[in-house]
Design a protein around this motif. Sequence first.
Motif, PDB file in Angstrom:
ATOM      1  N   ARG A  17     -37.153 -59.716  24.629  1.00 24.49           N
ATOM      2  CA  ARG A  17     -36.447 -60.987  24.436  1.00 24.49           C
ATOM      3  C   ARG A  17     -34.960 -60.790  24.715  1.00 24.49           C
ATOM      4  N   ASP A  22     -37.351 -64.399  27.658  1.00 27.91           N
ATOM      5  CA  ASP A  22     -38.229 -63.238  27.630  1.00 27.91           C
ATOM      6  C   ASP A  22     -38.477 -62.720  29.044  1.00 27.91           C
ATOM      7  N   LEU A 138     -34.502 -65.486  15.128  1.00 23.52           N
ATOM      8  CA  LEU A 138     -35.411 -64.943  16.136  1.00 23.52           C
ATOM      9  C   LEU A 138     -36.209 -66.021  16.852  1.00 23.52           C
ATOM     10  N   GLY A 152     -33.370 -60.276  20.172  1.00 25.01           N
ATOM     11  CA  GLY A 152     -34.596 -59.566  20.503  1.00 25.01           C
ATOM     12  C   GLY A 152     -34.884 -58.398  19.601  1.00 25.01           C
ATOM     13  N   LEU A 153     -34.090 -58.224  18.526  1.00 24.46           N
ATOM     14  CA  LEU A 153     -34.363 -57.178  17.559  1.00 24.46           C
ATOM     15  C   LEU A 153     -33.671 -57.501  16.246  1.00 24.46           C
ATOM     16  N   HIS A 178     -40.165 -59.011  10.866  1.00 28.57           N
ATOM     17  CA  HIS A 178     -40.933 -58.316  11.894  1.00 28.57           C
ATOM     18  C   HIS A 178     -42.385 -58.775  11.890  1.00 28.57           C
ATOM     19  N   THR A 181     -42.696 -62.251  13.431  1.00 30.48           N
ATOM     20  CA  THR A 181     -42.318 -62.492  14.821  1.00 30.48           C
ATOM     21  C   THR A 181     -42.705 -61.380  15.788  1.00 30.48           C
ATOM     22  N   ALA A 183     -40.656 -58.748  16.165  1.00 29.94           N
ATOM     23  CA  ALA A 183     -39.391 -58.139  16.585  1.00 29.94           C
ATOM     24  C   ALA A 183     -39.288 -56.688  16.140  1.00 29.94           C
ATOM     25  N   TRP A 322     -44.633 -61.112  21.070  1.00 28.73           N
ATOM     26  CA  TRP A 322     -43.909 -62.042  20.202  1.00 28.73           C
ATOM     27  C   TRP A 322     -44.840 -63.039  19.559  1.00 28.73           C
TER      28      TRP A 322
END
Length: 325
Positions: A17, A22, A138, A152-153, A178, A181, A183, A322
Amino acid sequence: MTAAPAAPATPTVRAVRTVLGDIAPAQLGVTDSHDHLFIRSPRFPGQELDDPAAAEDVLRAYATVGGRTLVQWTPWGMGRGADALAELSRTTGVHIVAATGAHQTAHYAPGRFPSPDLPTPDLQAPYADLAERFVTELTAGLPGAPEGVRPGLIKIADDAGPLTAHTRRTMAAAAEAHHATGAPIAVHLEPDGDPHGVLRSLHGRHGVRPDRIVLGHLTRFTDRSLHRSLAAEGVFLALDSPSRIGHPADLQAFDVIADLVEAGLADRLLLGADTTTRTARELGGPARLLTDLAPRLSRTFGPELPDRLLLANPASAFAVEWRTP
């Protein structure tokens, strides 16, 4: 009656992402896996990275020598430059991966830095509130950024010494975000912190797969057995200081890399410049990964190693399936 044929399984698609959307892992190209275009902290007064024009110069210099992706670990409330990241990526052609998350309490000073990235995080908020904030960023995007600019994290931090209540909350929140999602989670480590304790918390207690965890600043630790044991668990290890001229960690970076290569664990290694101050930026920034570090690695270990550390491994570390909560 003949049963209807089963519907074909929906294929899973892994993607990285970026602030422009993406992309497939193969599109990342050469990647600086831990850096900062924008960051500010009361711990580094007068050293703020807050100039979009300077950030553009950094990206253009990086692109000129072959850089294609930069992963910015700057979390919520530390001046991420959310309003500038998409245009910088579009203008320079460099993919940018942004972060949500929260750092240690020492990096936040309420009211010091007015910006779209504020209000300053409520560091006493229950972990569920922090998790909701991380998930919202996110999925819905960064505050102050153009529509659709998403991180993206998730970036969090360990403590020096025993874990504080704030760190336990942010770890729980990061794990929840996490799971909601997909991530990946990036972790700032302190020299006298406990990397295995971080892994026990995120993986053992909160169920985050080790290969979704990136541990930063591993060159701060001199114990080779620690590096090997962490890599053997399946986490990614970010060696994010060996590009700095004269940095103490640079003295052992090659030894760390050589040891892990010998142990068959090179697929766990990432490289980054981790430019956190104006002074560090003056020493070359992410471009030095490619003008200095990569050639040194190639001469010592062969050209396959820098390709693995700068291309293949980041594609594995930051690409996820994702999910929409």
